[in-house]
Write a protein that holds these residues in place. Structure first.
Motif, PDB file in Angstrom:
ATOM      1  N   THR A  40       0.824  -1.213   0.000  1.00 26.24           N
ATOM      2  CA  THR A  40       0.000   0.000   0.000  1.00 26.24           C
ATOM      3  C   THR A  40       0.853   1.257   0.000  1.00 26.24           C
ATOM      4  O   THR A  40       0.424   2.285  -0.507  1.00 26.24           O
ATOM      5  CB  THR A  40      -0.957   0.017   1.200  1.00 26.24           C
ATOM      6  OG1 THR A  40      -0.215  -0.128   2.404  1.00 26.24           O
ATOM      7  CG2 THR A  40      -1.984  -1.083   1.084  1.00 26.24           C
ATOM      8  N   ALA A  41       2.056   1.198   0.559  1.00 28.92           N
ATOM      9  CA  ALA A  41       2.950   2.358   0.503  1.00 28.92           C
ATOM     10  C   ALA A  41       3.385   2.632  -0.934  1.00 28.92           C
ATOM     11  O   ALA A  41       3.513   3.787  -1.341  1.00 28.92           O
ATOM     12  CB  ALA A  41       4.165   2.138   1.397  1.00 28.92           C
ATOM     13  N   MET A  42       3.607   1.573  -1.693  1.00 26.22           N
ATOM     14  CA  MET A  42       3.985   1.752  -3.102  1.00 26.22           C
ATOM     15  C   MET A  42       2.798   2.203  -3.951  1.00 26.22           C
ATOM     16  O   MET A  42       2.961   2.990  -4.878  1.00 26.22           O
ATOM     17  CB  MET A  42       4.553   0.451  -3.660  1.00 26.22           C
ATOM     18  CG  MET A  42       5.924   0.114  -3.124  1.00 26.22           C
ATOM     19  SD  MET A  42       6.674  -1.303  -3.922  1.00 26.22           S
ATOM     20  CE  MET A  42       5.655  -2.634  -3.354  1.00 26.22           C
ATOM     21  N   ALA A  43       1.596   1.720  -3.621  1.00 25.29           N
ATOM     22  CA  ALA A  43       0.414   2.039  -4.418  1.00 25.29           C
ATOM     23  C   ALA A  43      -0.270   3.325  -3.977  1.00 25.29           C
ATOM     24  O   ALA A  43      -1.237   3.749  -4.600  1.00 25.29           O
ATOM     25  CB  ALA A  43      -0.582   0.883  -4.346  1.00 25.29           C
ATOM     26  N   ALA A  44       0.213   3.957  -2.926  1.00 29.90           N
ATOM     27  CA  ALA A  44      -0.434   5.161  -2.402  1.00 29.90           C
ATOM     28  C   ALA A  44      -0.430   6.298  -3.408  1.00 29.90           C
ATOM     29  O   ALA A  44      -1.328   7.128  -3.418  1.00 29.90           O
ATOM     30  CB  ALA A  44       0.239   5.603  -1.108  1.00 29.90           C
ATOM     31  N   GLY A  45       0.562   6.348  -4.264  1.00 26.84           N
ATOM     32  CA  GLY A  45       0.615   7.403  -5.270  1.00 26.84           C
ATOM     33  C   GLY A  45      -0.415   7.223  -6.365  1.00 26.84           C
ATOM     34  O   GLY A  45      -0.779   8.179  -7.045  1.00 26.84           O
ATOM     35  N   PHE A  46      -0.910   6.017  -6.518  1.00 26.54           N
ATOM     36  CA  PHE A  46      -1.875   5.731  -7.576  1.00 26.54           C
ATOM     37  C   PHE A  46      -3.319   5.839  -7.113  1.00 26.54           C
ATOM     38  O   PHE A  46      -4.185   6.243  -7.872  1.00 26.54           O
ATOM     39  CB  PHE A  46      -1.653   4.318  -8.138  1.00 26.54           C
ATOM     40  CG  PHE A  46      -0.277   4.117  -8.687  1.00 26.54           C
ATOM     41  CD1 PHE A  46       0.166   4.822  -9.791  1.00 26.54           C
ATOM     42  CD2 PHE A  46       0.594   3.232  -8.083  1.00 26.54           C
ATOM     43  CE1 PHE A  46       1.443   4.650 -10.292  1.00 26.54           C
ATOM     44  CE2 PHE A  46       1.867   3.034  -8.580  1.00 26.54           C
ATOM     45  CZ  PHE A  46       2.295   3.751  -9.684  1.00 26.54           C
ATOM     46  N   SER A  47      -3.585   5.462  -5.866  1.00 29.48           N
ATOM     47  CA  SER A  47      -4.967   5.390  -5.421  1.00 29.48           C
ATOM     48  C   SER A  47      -5.076   5.740  -3.941  1.00 29.48           C
ATOM     49  O   SER A  47      -4.278   5.268  -3.120  1.00 29.48           O
ATOM     50  CB  SER A  47      -5.502   3.972  -5.650  1.00 29.48           C
ATOM     51  OG  SER A  47      -6.740   3.786  -5.019  1.00 29.48           O
ATOM     52  N   GLU A  48      -6.074   6.524  -3.599  1.00 29.40           N
ATOM     53  CA  GLU A  48      -6.326   6.862  -2.195  1.00 29.40           C
ATOM     54  C   GLU A  48      -6.880   5.651  -1.450  1.00 29.40           C
ATOM     55  O   GLU A  48      -6.608   5.456  -0.266  1.00 29.40           O
ATOM     56  CB  GLU A  48      -7.311   8.026  -2.111  1.00 29.40           C
ATOM     57  CG  GLU A  48      -7.617   8.489  -0.708  1.00 29.40           C
ATOM     58  CD  GLU A  48      -6.427   9.123  -0.003  1.00 29.40           C
ATOM     59  OE1 GLU A  48      -6.384   9.072   1.236  1.00 29.40           O
ATOM     60  OE2 GLU A  48      -5.546   9.671  -0.683  1.00 29.40           O
ATOM     61  N   ALA A  49      -7.654   4.811  -2.131  1.00 29.41           N
ATOM     62  CA  ALA A  49      -8.204   3.612  -1.491  1.00 29.41           C
ATOM     63  C   ALA A  49      -7.093   2.651  -1.086  1.00 29.41           C
ATOM     64  O   ALA A  49      -7.164   2.024  -0.023  1.00 29.41           O
ATOM     65  CB  ALA A  49      -9.181   2.915  -2.431  1.00 29.41           C
TER      66      ALA A  49
END
Length: 103
Positions: A40-49
């Motif tokens: 989720t730390a890596m994907a945080a830039g892509f999606s708020e969810a």
């Protein structure tokens, strides 16, 4: 964090039947929670969810950026960890009293 996860794992170990090993399951819980935080730390830039899903992991509850100027003691986080630990230890204690264990 270690005390909190230790209390949760203690509670889980008291919930299973006697003679069943929970070591692998406990280590798996810690690794899955850490992996969830990392993903989720890596994907945080892509999606708020994706960023919000990371808060299911206690590794996301701590502030690890100790080199930051804004780094400070957080009473909210301390209470969160203390609450989870207290609930786990209390539930584990109740479960331990119900077991038929001779000391």
């Amino acid at each position: 964090l270690l005390f909190c996860l230790g209390a949760v794992v203690l509670f889980i170990s008291l919930m299973v039947k006697r003679g069943v090993s929970v070591t692998g399951f406990s280590i798996g819980i810690v690794f899955v929670l850490y992996f969830l935080k990392s993903i989720t730390a890596m994907a945080a830039g892509f999606s708020e969810a994706a960023y919000l899903i990371g808060y299911l992991s206690p590794f996301s509850w701590i502030d690890t950026d100790i080199n930051s100027i804004e780094y400070a003691f957080s009473l909210r986080r301390l209470l969160l960890f203390g609450g989870v630990t207290a609930v786990s230890l209390t539930a584990g204690g109740v479960s331990f009293k119900r077991k038929d264990i001779l000391l």
